[in-house]
Design an enzyme around this catalytic site. Structure first.
Site, PDB file in Angstrom:
ATOM      1  N   LEU A  40      26.786  47.984  41.867  1.00 47.74           N
ATOM      2  CA  LEU A  40      26.071  49.004  42.624  1.00 47.74           C
ATOM      3  C   LEU A  40      26.621  50.365  42.210  1.00 47.74           C
ATOM      4  O   LEU A  40      27.815  50.501  41.930  1.00 47.74           O
ATOM      5  CB  LEU A  40      26.257  48.810  44.133  1.00 47.74           C
ATOM      6  CG  LEU A  40      25.659  47.548  44.757  1.00 47.74           C
ATOM      7  CD1 LEU A  40      26.001  47.489  46.244  1.00 47.74           C
ATOM      8  CD2 LEU A  40      24.147  47.489  44.559  1.00 47.74           C
ATOM      9  N   ASP A  41      25.752  51.362  42.193  1.00 47.19           N
ATOM     10  CA  ASP A  41      26.191  52.714  41.870  1.00 47.19           C
ATOM     11  C   ASP A  41      27.256  53.180  42.851  1.00 47.19           C
ATOM     12  O   ASP A  41      27.336  52.705  43.998  1.00 47.19           O
ATOM     13  CB  ASP A  41      25.004  53.688  41.918  1.00 47.19           C
ATOM     14  CG  ASP A  41      24.060  53.517  40.739  1.00 47.19           C
ATOM     15  OD1 ASP A  41      24.466  52.892  39.745  1.00 47.19           O
ATOM     16  OD2 ASP A  41      22.916  54.005  40.824  1.00 47.19           O
ATOM     17  N   PHE A  42      28.032  54.145  42.413  1.00 45.62           N
ATOM     18  CA  PHE A  42      29.135  54.715  43.203  1.00 45.62           C
ATOM     19  C   PHE A  42      28.711  55.057  44.631  1.00 45.62           C
ATOM     20  O   PHE A  42      29.399  54.720  45.598  1.00 45.62           O
ATOM     21  CB  PHE A  42      29.646  55.968  42.479  1.00 45.62           C
ATOM     22  CG  PHE A  42      30.660  56.767  43.237  1.00 45.62           C
ATOM     23  CD1 PHE A  42      31.968  56.327  43.354  1.00 45.62           C
ATOM     24  CD2 PHE A  42      30.316  57.989  43.813  1.00 45.62           C
ATOM     25  CE1 PHE A  42      32.920  57.071  44.048  1.00 45.62           C
ATOM     26  CE2 PHE A  42      31.254  58.746  44.500  1.00 45.62           C
ATOM     27  CZ  PHE A  42      32.561  58.275  44.619  1.00 45.62           C
TER      28      PHE A  42
END
Length: 237
Positions: A79-81
């Site tokens: 998952l993105d930051f």
């Protein structure tokens, strides 16, 4: 002064792209939603990297934390930051291989919730917009019919708040391209609130404390029991 490579130069000089991002400290903890001898299902907090970066200042990550207690933990996806929510983790190489096949065959299904800027013109639909890399845009990606890889996202508007001019939307990604939901939201003219790469920050306004994107459900077949599992993680915003 210009540089002229010698005739003996064997390889061309390629300009490298340097990522200067330094993640601020993340004090939030990883929540384990399910655990057995084969897998972990965790809730990643917003503001934590999935994998450690090349820069030593970006050591802290989901993977770095998990291997302290689960030495052979392997993330099946990322998952993105700024995105929170469900990540599936294999506890060894063999299980990782079995689950990777499910991802490749698209038998793993996910849903996300997001807050989008503005009111969508249609309550539901499918976004079909190929995604491509472009070194000049790094770290952003782009929609490109000629060079892009197929990217499909189903969406359903759950509600609209006139006071904030925000739409709450459920996304079901059919493909799993990097930045897919963020880029597709921008493509239809309604960026995800708090998304700094794709237009989710209104100039002059106070930046949201996080990106409003959350991975809320994940369905897959357990690699040892063949049980179909669906994990739910409530949206925190």
């Amino acid at each position: 002064m210009s540089f002229v490579p010698s005739k003996s130069s064997a390889a061309p000089i390629v300009a490298s792209v340097i990522d200067t991002f330094i993640a601020p400290p993340c004090l939030a903890q990883i929540e384990i939603l399910f655990e057995d001898e084969a897998i972990l299902v965790i809730n990643k907090p917003s503001g934590l990297l999935s994998l450690s970066g090349k820069n030593p200042l970006n050591l802290d990550s989901v993977h770095y934390r998990l291997v302290q207690d689960f030495a052979d933990a392997r993330l099946l996806h990322r998952l993105d930051f700024g995105t929170s929510g469900i990540i599936l983790v294999a506890r060894n190489k063999h299980i990782n291989g079995l689950l990777t096949q499910q991802f490749q065959h698209r038998s793993v299904t996910k849903t996300y919730q997001a807050l989008l800027m503005g009111k969508l013109s249609a309550d539901s639909g499918v976004i079909d917009a190929p995604i491509a890399k472009d070194a000049a845009l790094f770290p952003r990606l782009k929609i490109c019919e000629l060079e892009g890889k197929t990217a499909l996202t189903e969406y359903q508007m759950l509600s609209y708040c006139e006071q904030t001019d925000l739409s709450r939307v459920q996304f079901t990604p059919i493909t799993g391209r990097t930045h897919q939901l963020r880029l597709h939201s921008q493509h239809i003219g309604h960026p995800i609130l708090g998304c700094d790469l794709y237009g989710g920050i209104v100039e002059g306004s106070k930046k949201p404390v996080r990106m409003m994107l959350h991975a809320q459900t994940l369905a897959f077949t357990h690699p040892l029991t063949d049980e179909r599992m669906q994990i739910h993680c409530p949206c925190p915003f």
